[in-house]
Design an enzyme around this catalytic site. Structure first.
Site, short mmCIF file in Angstrom:
data_model
loop_
_atom_site.label_atom_id
_atom_site.label_comp_id
_atom_site.label_asym_id
_atom_site.label_seq_id
_atom_site.Cartn_x
_atom_site.Cartn_y
_atom_site.Cartn_z
CB ILE A 205 -6.93 -0.44 1.10
CG1 ILE A 205 -7.63 0.29 -0.06
CG2 ILE A 205 -7.91 -0.77 2.20
CD1 ILE A 205 -8.62 -0.59 -0.80
CE1 TYR B 167 -3.81 -1.52 4.17
CE2 TYR B 167 -2.56 -3.25 3.06
CZ TYR B 167 -3.75 -2.78 3.60
OH TYR B 167 -4.87 -3.59 3.58
CB VAL C 69 -9.24 -8.36 -10.56
CG1 VAL C 69 -10.35 -8.98 -11.41
CG2 VAL C 69 -8.24 -9.44 -10.14
#
Length: 312
Positions: free
Chosen positions: A77, A141, A185
């Site tokens: 990812i 990606y 985050v």
């Protein structure tokens, strides 16, 4: 329902596994544990340490447990890693997905695939971006995820399967690695907790569609039950800048963190948000967790220092 979750010991996968177990499904996990943690999962869950790149092992497992649905979340990812090594990225995200499709075909299982919305539509896409746009990804990606989607569409046409694609926004929440390379985050929360300056790449005006992991899990459960093929954006439809995100984290922490600015990274979009009109109309799904509430949950999880056992 019998469900196989690839990448089921990962950030999103472990939450999905919990949710499927909670409603009574029989869940098996396949994960190579390169980034996943078996300790995130209920001790009763069978975890098979295999990679989706191993087609033989994957098909043998599918033939043994006979899943009705395969939730395919196993992936590489990291956008930057895909730029540095596109072949390795494609090996997992494209070839690995083909292997999943072949394993599913062997046992007549449906596949629900975790694709990307944030890295797919491209720099010139309208915001928020609807599913009908022609993707123009800016990094290997996103290209690999789109290629995997094309194979899923091919299998639906060629074999009459009912596979589903969920294009996810920028997912965040408890269990996301604060020391990882992806997941701003969690990274920001971790640095604020340690009293360090969060690094902002570029000017901080770049925007993303941040969607809480609990809402993502509900989208997967809905897609599993929906039982029909389709491509759906799964996000909030609301773009939030990196600096605004950092301000929200500062409010939760009780002090305003001072960012450390660094050059923008190659392959990353300036703006991204997903149009979720289709998911709302067809899946009857919408994100219900506000960004402020989701950040508060994520920060409290990071503050507790229990990344394996803490729950959403």
């Amino acid at each position: 329902m019998r469900v196989l979750v690839t990448g089921g010991a990962g950030f999103i996968g472990s939450h999905l596994t919990d949710a499927l177990l909670e409603r009574g499904d029989a869940v098996t996990v396949l994960d190579d544990l390169s980034t996943g943690l078996a300790g995130r999962l209920d001790p009763g869950v069978a975890v098979h340490r295999e990679s989706v790149t191993d087609a033989v092992a994957l098909t043998r497992l599918a033939e043994r447990i006979r899943p009705e649905v395969i939730c395919h979340l196993a992936a590489r990812i990291d956008v930057r890693a895909s730029v540095a090594d596109p072949a390795a990225d494609a090996g997992v995200n494209v070839v690995g997905t083909i292997n999943v499709l072949e394993a599913a075909r062997a046992v007549d299982a449906r596949v629900v695939f975790a694709s990307t919305g944030g890295a797919l539509y491209g720099a010139d896409a309208e915001i928020p971006s609807p599913e009908g746009l022609t993707p123009e990804p800016e990094a290997p990606y996103g290209t690999a995820k789109y290629c995997a989607e094309q194979y899923i569409g091919l299998y639906n046409r060629l074999y009459g399967t009912g596979h589903t694609v969920l294009r996810l926004g920028n997912v965040y929440g408890p269990r996301q690695d604060p020391a990882g390379e992806a997941g701003v985050v969690a990274i920001f929360c971790g640095r604020v907790l340690l009293g360090r300056r969060p690094t902002v790449f570029g000017d901080g005006a770049q925007t993303r569609d941040y969607v809480y992991v609990g809402d993502i899990v509900e989208a997967f459960r809905t897609a599993v039950d929906h039982g029909r093929p389709g491509v759906w954006n799964i996000g909030t439809g609301v773009p939030t800048s990196v600096l605004d995100l950092l301000e929200l984290i500062g409010r939760t922490a009780g002090h305003a963190p001072e960012p450390l600015f660094a050059p923008a990274r190659p392959g990353e979009l300036q703006h991204s948000a997903l149009d979720v009109t289709r998911a709302t109309a067809e899946l009857k799904w919408c994100a219900r967790t506000s960004l402020a509430a989701g950040i508060a949950k994520t920060y409290k999880w990071a503050e507790a220092g229990e990344p394996i056992d803490a729950k959403c």
